[in-house]
Scaffold this motif. Sequence first.
Motif, PDB file in Angstrom:
ATOM      1  N   ARG A   3       0.843  -1.192   0.000  1.00 22.47           N
ATOM      2  CA  ARG A   3       0.000   0.000   0.000  1.00 22.47           C
ATOM      3  C   ARG A   3       0.880   1.243   0.000  1.00 22.47           C
ATOM      4  N   HIS A   4       0.389   2.273  -0.617  1.00 18.11           N
ATOM      5  CA  HIS A   4       1.111   3.538  -0.633  1.00 18.11           C
ATOM      6  C   HIS A   4       0.112   4.662  -0.431  1.00 18.11           C
ATOM      7  N   LEU A  70       2.414   2.476   7.132  1.00 13.96           N
ATOM      8  CA  LEU A  70       1.832   1.550   6.179  1.00 13.96           C
ATOM      9  C   LEU A  70       2.580   0.231   6.224  1.00 13.96           C
TER      10      LEU A  70
END
Length: 80
Positions: A3-4, A70
């Motif tokens: 995920r970013h 994250l």
Amino acid sequence: MLRHEFQPGRLVAGFFLTLTGVVYAGDAGGLWETPWFAVIPLTSAGLCLAALAGSAAHGLRRQRGDHRELPGRDDKHVRG
């Protein structure tokens, strides 16, 4: 897939640069006539809007204190 964080400035810049490519591809394909200088306002407007969107997103992220960790994110590789 890792995920970013969402970066709207890059999205806007990519859209306008893709739009510029489509305009010139249509001209090269003979679908319409495009003046040679059409890239200047398209690219300039896109980069200005991208800077505005990026600044707004950064300001909102900073105001909310949204610096969540994250999964898979390594701070050694993050430029700041």
